[in-house]
Design an enzyme around this catalytic site. Structure first.
Site, mmCIF file in Angstrom:
data_model
loop_
_atom_site.group_PDB
_atom_site.id
_atom_site.type_symbol
_atom_site.label_atom_id
_atom_site.label_comp_id
_atom_site.label_asym_id
_atom_site.label_seq_id
_atom_site.Cartn_x
_atom_site.Cartn_y
_atom_site.Cartn_z
ATOM 1 N N CYS A 29 51.311 45.813 43.108
ATOM 2 C CA CYS A 29 49.984 46.035 42.524
ATOM 3 C C CYS A 29 49.029 46.592 43.566
ATOM 4 C CB CYS A 29 49.436 44.733 41.929
ATOM 5 S SG CYS A 29 49.240 43.403 43.138
ATOM 6 N N CYS A 32 35.153 48.409 34.203
ATOM 7 C CA CYS A 32 35.830 49.713 34.037
ATOM 8 C C CYS A 32 35.089 50.813 34.787
ATOM 9 C CB CYS A 32 35.920 50.082 32.569
ATOM 10 S SG CYS A 32 36.517 48.759 31.536
ATOM 11 N N CYS A 69 28.221 47.168 34.484
ATOM 12 C CA CYS A 69 29.302 46.184 34.529
ATOM 13 C C CYS A 69 30.260 46.529 35.670
ATOM 14 C CB CYS A 69 30.042 46.189 33.195
ATOM 15 S SG CYS A 69 31.488 45.103 33.152
ATOM 16 N N GLU A 72 58.486 30.750 43.549
ATOM 17 C CA GLU A 72 57.063 30.880 43.220
ATOM 18 C C GLU A 72 56.272 29.772 43.923
ATOM 19 O OE1 GLU A 72 53.367 31.430 41.961
ATOM 20 O OE2 GLU A 72 54.959 32.920 41.650
ATOM 21 N N ASP A 126 57.799 40.716 43.270
ATOM 22 C CA ASP A 126 56.510 41.104 42.693
ATOM 23 C C ASP A 126 55.407 40.360 43.447
ATOM 24 O OD1 ASP A 126 54.404 41.923 41.145
ATOM 25 O OD2 ASP A 126 55.117 41.044 39.263
#
Length: 468
Positions: A424, A83, A80, A349, A397
């Site tokens: 991020c 993870c 996969c 936004e 952000d």
């Protein structure tokens, strides 16, 4: 030693992890990236790529395992694409991510003299995702799981893309990153699709119906949503699904169908049909209630999002009289939390649907000191400045690409006393923070936050203050 070539077998020790989570080792100085390698491993590796400065290899044998290597609990691990760090113990994952942030800021941003705060790890490293997106594909693309009968599975695969493969979908019975309730919805929806003979959309020929199954859960409310993304409207075919899902999972509050007739393989529709319940679920964060629709952006890890938001709020140092601008404000979660501590908030936004959601969320929570503006930050922020708007604090952000240069220039022109940057992507955080420091700000501290255990992704909050 001659430079290694493709097919060579090397023995090497993994001494670091690259940004994508691959192990990094050296054979007589030659750098080799090894998927699945853990710092401290002694491995026998076969080179699959051999360039002049580095190569990429596959593990043939683990000669001596790292003390940080653990058994991955997921049966799909390695196949996969999700993870990639399940085989690394969690403490080592956190250390790697913290180092990744520090390295980016120091090497890419040329930054020093700031405080790197201890990373905020997650209490729950499995079952933490409140949203999962599964692809529906034809079942004969992959062999059936061991012992599985074709009649039970039908001709459908509902799962996740294989690692580094966009043309192959791995059938997933149960994903460890989502709750038991969401896994029950996954199982029941798959059974419904098979029993009703529904077909998977084929991108090459443009035939078939089902494209994606997207699941959402309100962790604080218990409400769950199923969103079936189809290539064409199919209300009569999918209407019975709502009752089936509610019977299996009573907390099912929303079942919708989004229609995406375009070639683009995205789980967002051009039209939405309500199959059962409401067109949204509710979630609660920081004492506020949020309506989350199928196409809304909402932080994927509710528990860690609460910690992240609290960190952001505390970092602003608000006393009640300030004007705050929240850049890349999404559906307004941070804006609305800020609004309770300041005079006025402007949220900016690019997505109209997100701005609409933010307005609804403000109304639901009776918050009236927010203005939400739609558009690109590089255009909207100069427009606000031209109108005479000033702000003591800016919260930002941005997406993985970070600030557009014109947006960063506008931010420096605005010159707020404090900037709280939620990132991020450590690389673009380093680039943007470097520009802000050169523009007259001081980077005080950076706090890594692990929102996505067992993946290479890492968030960080940085606080900058105008110098002088």
């Amino acid at each position: 030693m001659a430079r290694p070539k493709r097919g060579d077998v090397l023995s090497l020790t993994i001494d670091d992890l690259a940004f994508g989570g691959e192990g990094v080792g050296r054979a007589d100085g030659y750098v080799v990236f090894v998927p699945g390698g853990v710092p401290g491993d002694r491995l026998r590796v076969r080179l699959e790529q051999a360039r002049s400065r580095f190569g990429r290899g596959a593990i043939e044998a683990v000669e001596a395992p790292s003390p940080h290597r653990v058994e991955a609990p997921c049966p799909y691990f390695g196949r996969c694409g999700g993870c990639r760090l399940q085989h690394v113990d969690y403490a080592a994952q956190l250390a790697f991510k913290s180092k990744q942030v520090a390295d980016a800021l120091e090497r890419l941003g040329g930054l020093s003299g700031f405080e790197l705060r201890p990373i905020l790890g997650a209490a729950d490293t499995y079952g933490y995702r409140n949203k999962m997106e599964f692809t529906v594909a034809r079942g004969n693309k992959l062999p059936l799981p061991s012992g599985e009968r074709a009649g039970v599975r039908g001709n459908l695969v509902v799962g996740l893309h294989e690692a580094d493969r966009y043309d192959s979908v791995l059938d997933v019975e149960r994903c460890l990153l989502q709750s038991d309730g969401m896994n029950a919805l996954l199982d029941e929806a798959r059974r419904f699709f098979v029993e009703h003979g529904l077909t998977a959309y084929e991108q090459d020929g443009g035939e078939g119906l089902l494209r994606f199954l997207m699941l959402r859960e309100g962790r604080r409310t218990g409400e769950v949503m199923a969103n079936v993304v189809t290539a064409a409207p199919a209300v009569s075919e999918l209407a019975p699904l709502a009752q089936r899902l509610a019977a299996r999972v009573p907390q099912t509050s929303s079942v919708v169908m989004n229609v995406n007739p375009k070639k683009a393989s995205v789980a967002v529709g051009v039209e939405e049909h309500l199959l059962g319940g409401r067109d949204h679920i509710r979630e609660s964060i920081g004492g506020l209630t949020f309506q989350v629709s199928a196409n809304s952006f909402f932080q994927t890890n509710t528990v860690q999002a609460e910690r992240l938001f609290e960190l952001v709020l505390d970092s602003t140092g608000l006393t009640g009289g300030e004007t705050v601008i929240d850049l890349y404000s999404g559906t307004g979660a941070i804006s609305l939390l800020l609004a309770r501590r300041c005079r006025w908030v402007y949220g900016v936004e690019i997505t109209q649907a997100a701005v609409d959601d933010a307005a609804v969320n403000a109304a639901v929570n009776a918050i009236r000191n927010c203005t939400f503006l739609v558009g690109e930050v590089r255009f909207v922020l100069p427009s606000l400045i031209a109108k005479g708007v000033t702000a003591e604090v800016v919260v930002a952000d941005p997406p993985r690409a970070g600030f557009h240069p014109k947006a960063l220039h506008a931010l420096l022109t605005l010159a707020p006393a404090r900037i709280v940057y939620v990132s991020c992507n450590p690389s673009t955080l380093a680039r943007d923070a470097g520009e802000l420091v050169r523009g007259g700000y001081r980077l005080q501290w950076v706090q890594p936050v692990d929102m996505f255990p067992h993946t290479p992704h890492i968030e960080a909050v940085a606080r900058l203050e105008r110098a002088g």
